[in-house]
Design an enzyme around this catalytic site. Structure first.
Site, mmCIF file in Angstrom:
data_model
loop_
_atom_site.group_PDB
_atom_site.id
_atom_site.type_symbol
_atom_site.label_atom_id
_atom_site.label_comp_id
_atom_site.label_asym_id
_atom_site.label_seq_id
_atom_site.Cartn_x
_atom_site.Cartn_y
_atom_site.Cartn_z
ATOM 1 N N ARG A 54 0.922 -1.076 0.001
ATOM 2 C CA ARG A 54 0.000 -0.037 -0.004
ATOM 3 C C ARG A 54 0.941 1.178 -0.013
ATOM 4 N NH1 ARG A 54 -4.438 1.491 4.595
ATOM 5 N NH2 ARG A 54 -2.617 1.933 5.752
ATOM 6 N N ASP A 60 4.688 -5.678 9.585
ATOM 7 C CA ASP A 60 6.101 -5.472 10.545
ATOM 8 C C ASP A 60 5.798 -6.413 11.735
ATOM 9 O OD1 ASP A 60 6.779 -3.851 8.570
ATOM 10 O OD2 ASP A 60 5.888 -1.824 9.900
ATOM 11 N N ASP A 103 0.639 -2.384 12.231
ATOM 12 C CA ASP A 103 1.112 -2.811 10.744
ATOM 13 C C ASP A 103 1.393 -4.316 11.017
ATOM 14 O OD1 ASP A 103 2.779 -3.582 8.621
ATOM 15 O OD2 ASP A 103 2.783 -1.672 8.059
ATOM 16 N N THR A 160 -0.788 7.562 -0.935
ATOM 17 C CA THR A 160 -2.252 7.604 -1.659
ATOM 18 C C THR A 160 -2.925 6.413 -0.926
ATOM 19 O OG1 THR A 160 -1.021 5.967 -3.164
ATOM 20 C CG2 THR A 160 -1.105 8.300 -3.947
HETATM 21 C C1 PRP Z 1 -1.281 -4.318 4.637
HETATM 22 C C2 PRP Z 1 -2.071 -5.569 4.865
HETATM 23 C C3 PRP Z 1 -3.047 -5.567 3.588
HETATM 24 C C4 PRP Z 1 -3.057 -4.129 3.335
HETATM 25 C C5 PRP Z 1 -4.576 -3.593 3.865
HETATM 26 O O1 PRP Z 1 -0.179 -4.765 3.749
HETATM 27 O O2 PRP Z 1 -1.420 -6.708 5.067
HETATM 28 O O3 PRP Z 1 -2.451 -6.065 2.421
HETATM 29 O O4 PRP Z 1 -1.964 -3.342 4.257
HETATM 30 O O5 PRP Z 1 -4.838 -2.140 3.489
HETATM 31 P P1 PRP Z 1 -5.899 -1.631 2.447
HETATM 32 O O6 PRP Z 1 -7.074 -2.584 2.879
HETATM 33 O O7 PRP Z 1 -5.958 -0.376 2.845
HETATM 34 O O8 PRP Z 1 -5.319 -1.953 1.199
HETATM 35 P P2 PRP Z 1 0.682 -3.463 3.501
HETATM 36 O O9 PRP Z 1 0.556 -2.748 2.432
HETATM 37 O O10 PRP Z 1 1.439 -2.913 4.617
HETATM 38 O O11 PRP Z 1 2.055 -4.507 2.980
HETATM 39 P P3 PRP Z 1 2.849 -5.539 3.913
HETATM 40 O O12 PRP Z 1 2.073 -6.869 4.185
HETATM 41 O O13 PRP Z 1 3.907 -5.959 2.663
HETATM 42 O O14 PRP Z 1 3.534 -5.029 4.909
HETATM 43 N N1 URA Z 2 -2.405 -2.456 7.094
HETATM 44 C C1 URA Z 2 -2.119 -3.006 8.381
HETATM 45 O O1 URA Z 2 -1.263 -3.713 8.536
HETATM 46 N N2 URA Z 2 -2.589 -2.395 9.356
HETATM 47 C C2 URA Z 2 -3.678 -1.494 9.229
HETATM 48 O O2 URA Z 2 -4.307 -1.005 10.433
HETATM 49 C C3 URA Z 2 -4.044 -1.173 7.995
HETATM 50 C C4 URA Z 2 -3.380 -1.539 6.870
#
Ligand code: PRP
Ligand code: URA
Length: 209
Positions: free
Chosen positions: A104, A203, A200, A108
């Site tokens: 994400r 993380d 997150d 944006t």
């Molecule tokens: C997180 C989560 C989802 C997304 C949700 O991933 O695991 O994939 O955010 O957010 P959204 O519904 O607003 O799209 P992230 O983009 O942080 O990537 P990562 O899993 O690689 O840390």
């Molecule tokens: N992605 C995450 O990992 N946590 C949130 O709260 C939103 C998006």
């Protein structure tokens, strides 16, 4: 309109309480995510078709039930979805696993695609897309669009924590997809994080930041 199921099982609620806590270690966080996925798989697979088969027990003949040969695929959204794979495969070991890489954009909040590798016969499989978090819904919606473009027809989405905003977006953009949710939270904050959420997920699973 597809189903929206919010889990009310005490074991799931208890484990979600653990992963929400700031002090929970990555080790315990990973274990809990996997266990929650395993428990959620029970509900998400509730309507898989069964067939009758004739078998013999040591005592005599009987008719038993067997899954109707429906082939399944589990598709984690990278990275955080990876944490749910083991729990899903513990219950459906014959499933094939595809991977969709999306992150994400922090400004944006739009999903950016960086990887897609799916079983070649994805079009004929019942697909379970997994990601612990459904926030704006951008990532889940984009992943499901990618799957549909590859021919997938029967798709379910499973997440551990969802925001109402994400659920609404999924209903609008993919009204044919059943959604299984561990806990439905209050809202998103100004940075697109789920409140109260758990922070997150990627993380916390991988110990990054
Ligand atoms: C997180 C989560 C989802 C997304 C949700 O991933 O695991 O994939 O955010 O957010 P959204 O519904 O607003 O799209 P992230 O983009 O942080 O990537 P990562 O899993 O690689 O840390
Ligand atoms: N992605 C995450 O990992 N946590 C949130 O709260 C939103 C998006």
């Amino acid at each position: 309109m597809a189903k929206i199921v919010v889990m009310d099982h005490p074991l799931i609620q208890h484990k979600i309480g653990i992963i929400r806590r700031t002090e929970t270690s990555s080790k315990e966080f990973r274990e809990m995510i996997s266990e929650i996925a395993m428990l959620m798989s029970f509900e998400a697979t509730r309507e898989l078709p069964l067939v009758d088969i004739d078998i013999e027990t040591p005592i005599g003949k009987t008719t038993a039930k067997e899954l109707a040969g429906k082939k399944m695929a589990v598709v984690p959204i990278l990275r955080a979805g990876l944490g749910m794979v083991e729990g899903m495969l513990a219950m459906i070991p014959a499933a094939k696993v595809g991977h969709i890489g999306l992150y994400r954009d922090p400004e944006t909040l739009e999903p950016v695609e960086y990887y897609c590798k799916l079983p070649s016969d994805i079009a004929s499989r019942e697909v379970f897309v997994i990601d612990p978090m459904l926030a704006t819904g951008g990532s889940a919606s984009a992943a499901i669009t990618m799957l549909k473009e590859k021919g997938a027809k029967k798709i379910h989405f499973m997440c551990i924590i969802a925001a109402p905003e994400g659920v609404k977006r999924m209903q609008k953009e993919h009204s044919d997809v059943d959604i299984y949710i561990g806990a439905l939270d209050e809202k998103l904050n100004d940075h697109g994080y789920i409140v109260p959420g758990l922070g997150d997920a990627g993380d916390r699973i991988f110990g990054t930041k």
